[in-house]
Design a protein around this motif. Structure first.
Motif, PDB file in Angstrom:
ATOM      1  N   ILE A 104      18.357 -26.928  -2.790  1.00 45.92           N
ATOM      2  CA  ILE A 104      17.563 -28.021  -2.495  1.00 45.92           C
ATOM      3  C   ILE A 104      18.355 -28.780  -3.936  1.00 45.92           C
ATOM      4  O   ILE A 104      18.604 -30.025  -3.901  1.00 45.92           O
ATOM      5  CB  ILE A 104      16.299 -27.901  -2.838  1.00 45.92           C
ATOM      6  CG1 ILE A 104      15.507 -27.442  -1.503  1.00 45.92           C
ATOM      7  CG2 ILE A 104      15.496 -29.265  -3.153  1.00 45.92           C
ATOM      8  CD1 ILE A 104      14.028 -27.362  -1.604  1.00 45.92           C
ATOM      9  N   ILE A 105      18.575 -28.026  -5.060  1.00 44.10           N
ATOM     10  CA  ILE A 105      18.830 -28.784  -6.266  1.00 44.10           C
ATOM     11  C   ILE A 105      20.382 -29.169  -5.968  1.00 44.10           C
ATOM     12  O   ILE A 105      20.547 -30.307  -6.414  1.00 44.10           O
ATOM     13  CB  ILE A 105      18.690 -27.762  -7.388  1.00 44.10           C
ATOM     14  CG1 ILE A 105      17.500 -27.773  -7.634  1.00 44.10           C
ATOM     15  CG2 ILE A 105      19.591 -28.256  -8.623  1.00 44.10           C
ATOM     16  CD1 ILE A 105      17.155 -26.483  -8.773  1.00 44.10           C
ATOM     17  N   MET A 106      21.195 -28.061  -5.255  1.00 42.12           N
ATOM     18  CA  MET A 106      22.511 -28.767  -5.090  1.00 42.12           C
ATOM     19  C   MET A 106      22.656 -29.949  -4.181  1.00 42.12           C
ATOM     20  O   MET A 106      23.509 -30.836  -4.336  1.00 42.12           O
ATOM     21  CB  MET A 106      23.258 -27.637  -4.526  1.00 42.12           C
ATOM     22  CG  MET A 106      23.574 -26.288  -5.429  1.00 42.12           C
ATOM     23  SD  MET A 106      24.471 -27.086  -6.684  1.00 42.12           S
ATOM     24  CE  MET A 106      24.414 -25.901  -8.182  1.00 42.12           C
ATOM     25  N   HIS A 107      21.743 -30.100  -3.459  1.00 36.81           N
ATOM     26  CA  HIS A 107      21.785 -30.999  -2.285  1.00 36.81           C
ATOM     27  C   HIS A 107      21.385 -32.629  -3.108  1.00 36.81           C
ATOM     28  O   HIS A 107      22.155 -33.282  -2.760  1.00 36.81           O
ATOM     29  CB  HIS A 107      20.879 -30.663  -1.068  1.00 36.81           C
ATOM     30  CG  HIS A 107      20.074 -31.895  -0.617  1.00 36.81           C
ATOM     31  ND1 HIS A 107      20.742 -32.924   0.039  1.00 36.81           N
ATOM     32  CD2 HIS A 107      18.800 -32.410  -0.698  1.00 36.81           C
ATOM     33  CE1 HIS A 107      19.962 -33.872   0.474  1.00 36.81           C
ATOM     34  NE2 HIS A 107      18.649 -33.552  -0.161  1.00 36.81           N
ATOM     35  N   LEU A 108      20.389 -32.275  -3.876  1.00 34.44           N
ATOM     36  CA  LEU A 108      20.014 -33.555  -4.843  1.00 34.44           C
ATOM     37  C   LEU A 108      21.160 -34.002  -5.707  1.00 34.44           C
ATOM     38  O   LEU A 108      21.441 -34.998  -5.778  1.00 34.44           O
ATOM     39  CB  LEU A 108      18.944 -33.467  -5.392  1.00 34.44           C
ATOM     40  CG  LEU A 108      17.701 -32.990  -4.347  1.00 34.44           C
ATOM     41  CD1 LEU A 108      16.336 -32.690  -5.072  1.00 34.44           C
ATOM     42  CD2 LEU A 108      17.365 -34.304  -3.433  1.00 34.44           C
ATOM     43  N   VAL A 109      21.634 -33.080  -6.346  1.00 35.51           N
ATOM     44  CA  VAL A 109      22.941 -33.401  -7.316  1.00 35.51           C
ATOM     45  C   VAL A 109      24.184 -33.882  -6.452  1.00 35.51           C
ATOM     46  O   VAL A 109      24.667 -35.073  -7.060  1.00 35.51           O
ATOM     47  CB  VAL A 109      23.292 -32.194  -7.815  1.00 35.51           C
ATOM     48  CG1 VAL A 109      24.641 -32.459  -8.869  1.00 35.51           C
ATOM     49  CG2 VAL A 109      22.250 -31.583  -9.084  1.00 35.51           C
ATOM     50  N   PHE A 110      24.485 -33.393  -5.314  1.00 34.13           N
ATOM     51  CA  PHE A 110      25.586 -33.910  -4.485  1.00 34.13           C
ATOM     52  C   PHE A 110      25.176 -35.419  -4.167  1.00 34.13           C
ATOM     53  O   PHE A 110      25.944 -36.490  -4.293  1.00 34.13           O
ATOM     54  CB  PHE A 110      25.752 -33.176  -3.403  1.00 34.13           C
ATOM     55  CG  PHE A 110      26.895 -33.501  -2.483  1.00 34.13           C
ATOM     56  CD1 PHE A 110      28.274 -33.280  -2.640  1.00 34.13           C
ATOM     57  CD2 PHE A 110      26.532 -34.230  -1.363  1.00 34.13           C
ATOM     58  CE1 PHE A 110      29.346 -33.729  -1.803  1.00 34.13           C
ATOM     59  CE2 PHE A 110      27.471 -34.923  -0.557  1.00 34.13           C
ATOM     60  CZ  PHE A 110      28.862 -34.594  -0.700  1.00 34.13           C
ATOM     61  N   LEU A 111      24.029 -35.435  -3.510  1.00 35.71           N
ATOM     62  CA  LEU A 111      23.687 -36.954  -3.047  1.00 35.71           C
ATOM     63  C   LEU A 111      23.584 -37.928  -4.191  1.00 35.71           C
ATOM     64  O   LEU A 111      23.871 -39.232  -4.106  1.00 35.71           O
ATOM     65  CB  LEU A 111      22.322 -36.724  -2.509  1.00 35.71           C
ATOM     66  CG  LEU A 111      21.767 -37.876  -1.562  1.00 35.71           C
ATOM     67  CD1 LEU A 111      22.729 -38.306  -0.305  1.00 35.71           C
ATOM     68  CD2 LEU A 111      20.437 -37.672  -0.903  1.00 35.71           C
ATOM     69  N   ALA A 112      23.060 -37.583  -5.439  1.00 33.77           N
ATOM     70  CA  ALA A 112      23.134 -38.403  -6.622  1.00 33.77           C
ATOM     71  C   ALA A 112      24.547 -38.844  -7.047  1.00 33.77           C
ATOM     72  O   ALA A 112      24.671 -40.060  -7.311  1.00 33.77           O
ATOM     73  CB  ALA A 112      22.104 -37.748  -7.904  1.00 33.77           C
TER      74      ALA A 112
END
Ligand code: PFF
Length: 454
Positions: free
Chosen positions: A146-154
């Motif tokens: 989840i953290i990686m997904h949000l970092v990528f999307l950000a």
């Protein structure tokens, strides 16, 4: 009202569109589908499908975008006011990229995590027998993906927030050439491994006995996905193309770059997979399990080389996924801006929150939410299946029917040939128009039916 931004030169248009096109679809789906469906025989069909069906659809999308100079939501309805169907197409063109972005950025997050793991030399340090389990335990965990997904999307949202020219255009101008260099480096490594020729053969040996109706459906479906068709992205990018630009040349340039990258990605991946003696598998397993296994098993004697190649490989994936994800976000931003006057930065934050939240559900569907299924598919699979196999085809169908039957032929001519000033002669225009009006819609209906019947 603020003036609409436009792309700079022809090359930057191609880079931006190729950025949207070149993505995970080229890296994990294409090599596998080719191998499964008759190698070089399938590549031939794929090239034909791209030229005869996808390229005309691409040209149709750019035409709609540039003619309307508005977001994909309002594009068709502004050119044919008062028709409910085209409003519906507009809604679809916003919904599809949001759905895709939600799961696509989850994979982007996985890639980012694997890039960090490569930097920490995790794959070369792990025993080959255990390396394939790294992926399984990662995606089934709750927080890290989840953290990686949000970092990528950000990161993607940040680039989009900088605008068409200073964000998207600048980023893709730099990254697309880099992607080609990285993938060629990977090929050099891959084909130098002992036993690599088997992989090249798997990819390129023509086997016409594998070709059937389904191969055609696969070829067209894959090339639509790969060229980002039926998702509003190319309509939106088309709306940023200069009036003087040659639509046919930019579309063809994008299609050729995308095709070349897909073939290069196959040549980078398959020889390595075969050299390691593993069966190529579909989907994420190929790039997140098989390839790390290669790095682990092939680099025992030269860990530094193994680590360097795995960094190159996952960096390629992260960057390719980012340029695609960016184009999906741009569809939404452009819509919010044109329809509701929401500024770019605010729009990016809103989309980040929306796709971020939906992506969290997709991410959790491998772990805590894995029991939520529909027809055997988890949330992630449903997002992919619904958008790639159904909605995308419906949207592409509506677009070609719109250009073929609703727009006046003179307007299409005017747009494609720039009122006769571009190097698109009458015969060539007639061929393109025929492909858009008749061949593409019929082909899409056949594929749709094939997907359901077989
Ligand atoms: N074309 C991208 C790929 O091949 O991975 C995926 C994609 C990007 C789909 C952008 C849709 C889109 F609007």
């Amino acid at each position: 009202m603020e003036k609409r931004e436009i792309f700079g030169s022809r090359l930057t248009v191609i880079f931006a569109m190729a950025g949207s096109a070149i993505g995970l679809g080229n890296i994990w789906r294409f090599p596998f589908i080719v191998g499964e469906h008759g190698g070089a025989a399938f590549v031939l069909i794929y090239i034909l499908a791209t030229l005869l069906i996808s390229l005309p659809v691409f040209i149709a999308e750019v035409t709609v975008g540039r003619r309307s100079r508005t977001s994909s939501y309002g594009a068709m309805s502004s050119l044919a006011p008062g028709k409910g169907l085209w409003k519906f197409a507009g809604v679809l063109s916003i919904a599809i990229p949001l759905i895709i972005d939600s799961y696509y950025s989850v994979i982007g997050g996985w890639s980012l995590d694997f890039l960090l793991k490569s930097c920490a030399m995790e794959f070369v340090k792990t025993d080959p027998g255990n390396v394939t389990s790294i992926f399984g335990s990662f995606i089934t965990s709750t927080w890290s993906p989840i953290i990686m997904h949000l970092v990528f999307l950000a990161a993607c949202a940040f680039i989009v927030a900088n605008g068409v020219k200073a964000g998207i255009e600048k980023f893709s101008k730099f990254t697309i050439p880099v992607l080609f260099v990285l993938i060629v480096l990977m090929i050099v490594y891959s084909v130098s491994l002992p036993g690599a020729t088997e992989g090249v053969r798997y990819l390129l040996k023509p086997d016409f006995s594998e070709i059937n109706a389904r191969s055609f459906a696969y070829a067209v479906g894959q090339s639509f996905y790969s060229l980002s068709l039926g998702m509003g992205a190319i309509i939106t990018y088309g709306s940023y193309v200069k009036k003087e630009e040659n639509i046919v040349a930019t579309s063809a340039g994008t299609a050729v770059s995308d095709l070349m990258f897909a073939i290069l990605a196959g040549l980078a991946i398959m020889p390595a997979v075969f050299a390691a003696g593993i069966e190529p598998g579909a989907g994420p397993g190929l790039i997140f399990q098989s390839v790390p296994f290669v790095f682990s098993s092939m680099s025992a004697s030269h860990p530094a080389i193994g680590a360097a190649v795995s960094i190159i490989f996952f960096l390629t994936i992260v960057v390719a996924a980012m340029t695609s994800c960016i184009s999906l976000l741009e569809v939404g931003v452009s819509f919010l801006k044109d329809r509701y006057g929401v500024n770019r930065k605010k729009g990016c934050i809103m989309l980040f929150l929306l796709c971020g939240a939906a992506g969290v559900l997709c991410s959790l569907s491998f772990g805590p939410l894995k029991d939520i299924t529909l027809w055997g598919m988890n949330i992630f699979d449903i997002f992919d299946w619904l958008s790639s196999n159904i909605l995308l085809l419906v949207m592409a169908f509506l677009t070609v029917v719109f250009v073929g039957f609703v727009l006046k032929k003179e307007d299409v001519w005017d747009e494609i040939t720039n009122s006769g000033t571009k190097k698109v002669n009458a015969r060539m225009f007639d061929v393109i128009y025929f492909l858009i009006k008749w061949v593409a819609p019929v082909a899409i209906v056949i594929i749709f039916i094939t997907n359901f019947i077989f």
